[in-house]
Design an enzyme around this catalytic site. Sequence first.
Site, PDB file in Angstrom:
ATOM      1  N   GLU A   1       0.520  -1.330  -0.018  1.00  0.00           N
ATOM      2  CA  GLU A   1       0.088  -0.040   0.047  1.00  0.00           C
ATOM      3  C   GLU A   1       0.888   1.246  -0.102  1.00  0.00           C
ATOM      4  OE1 GLU A   1      -3.927   0.007   1.645  1.00  0.00           O
ATOM      5  OE2 GLU A   1      -4.143  -1.982   1.394  1.00  0.00           O
TER       6      GLU A   1
ATOM      7  N   SER B   1       7.548   2.802   2.400  1.00  0.00           N
ATOM      8  CA  SER B   1       7.956   4.022   3.026  1.00  0.00           C
ATOM      9  C   SER B   1       8.735   5.219   2.275  1.00  0.00           C
ATOM     10  CB  SER B   1       8.954   3.738   4.355  1.00  0.00           C
ATOM     11  OG  SER B   1       8.630   2.849   5.103  1.00  0.00           O
TER      12      SER B   1
END
Length: 380
Positions: free
Chosen positions: A362, A365
């Site tokens: 999703e 970082s």
Amino acid sequence: MNFELSENQKMFRDMVRDFAKQEIAPIAHQMDEEGTMPDELITKMAANGFFGLSFPEQYGGLGVDTITYGLVIEELAKVSAGVCVMLTVHNSVGSYPLAMYGSEEAKEKYLPRMASGEIAAFCITEPGAGSDAANLTATATQDGDEYVLNGSKIFVTNGSRASFYVVMARTPGTTGHKDIHAFIIERGTSGLSVAKKEDKMGLRASDTVSIDLEDVRIPANNLLGNEGDGFKIAMSALDGGRIGIAFQSLGIGYACLAESVKYSKVREQFGKPLAKQPVIGGMIADMGCELDSARLLALQAAWLKDEGKPFTKQAAMAKVMASEAAGRAADRAVQIHGGYGYCKEFAVERYYRDVRVTRIYEGTSEIQRMVISRQVMNEY
Ligand code: CAA
């Protein structure tokens, strides 16, 4: 400013906590070992409304607010991050595009089935388009009152069990995000097939597969939003999805903290429990500080979403801070357990593997920092 959860939120959290303790915790280790999730568990979770958490009640959902949703995800992640990701993908990126952008006919047809436990998946990533999602190459060609889709999708969570697939594809011969469209496709549609199943490091209870699309014909009514809305639909779905992954990370992180406290109180070295040794106390303190501060961000992102305010930046901040705090918590938990933490007999070994992907899926970082920096640059 009120930091108290409402009575309803607490009640819902406690109900899910009890369910997770009774129904999921006893089989969490086995699911991880075998790489499976029993159908009976899915049936029980569906009976408790877990598959329609944030859908409007008129379509069979529970219509809970995002904070409640986050609490549910956190409780599930504490016992099985694999079960948790199946539900968070279903309830966010798998169903949100339909709930927000589907035609009334499509919503009436599919949302009640999703709420009753027919699982949804989200297909955007391709072999050549991961972080650079706008570079996807799957195609959608209009043919009368149908679209014909071709291409390959990878890393599709829930892919082998799903009844519904949200798929992003573009007009042939185009590039960039403006010609990407979003569709919903039912399982069993001719030409859609499940290809490779991934053998993953963690989240082994959840399935992750590749999906092939070969001349998949779907009614034009299965287009979500308008033509060309696909990229923005995917991005807005991911904004909400990232809040879920933040809470998932927190659940794993707090489970690491709980196991570390429990173990350090009983394990004695140098004539006293680890808990009484300042070096271990410092590690526990850092875990608590980092998780609690990430949790405030996750709650803020959820609150902003519920208030109908922009939350893209806070969702990205919550995901990056929670996933990284949880990663450090899992690392410290294994360290505190010493050699035992490296063995499957102790749950922290599983948490350590499960937590790693929260910094990847999703949006990595690095992508979250890109999203955050673009917004912050505009603010100052
Ligand atoms: N909401 C709505 N619209 C948005 C948006 C958002 N959050 N973010 C961007 N947009 C719009 C922009 O406004 C822009 O629109 P205009 O052309 O009208 O101005 C358009 O989308 C393009 O935006 P960008 O120029 O910012 O696009 P970009 O190509 O630079 O990429 C990105 C942006 C943030 C890097 C994006 O590609 C991204 O998020 N990548 C990561 C993909 C990702 O998260 N993949 C996860 C896969 S799913 C998964 O893991 C699920 C699972 O199964 C567990």
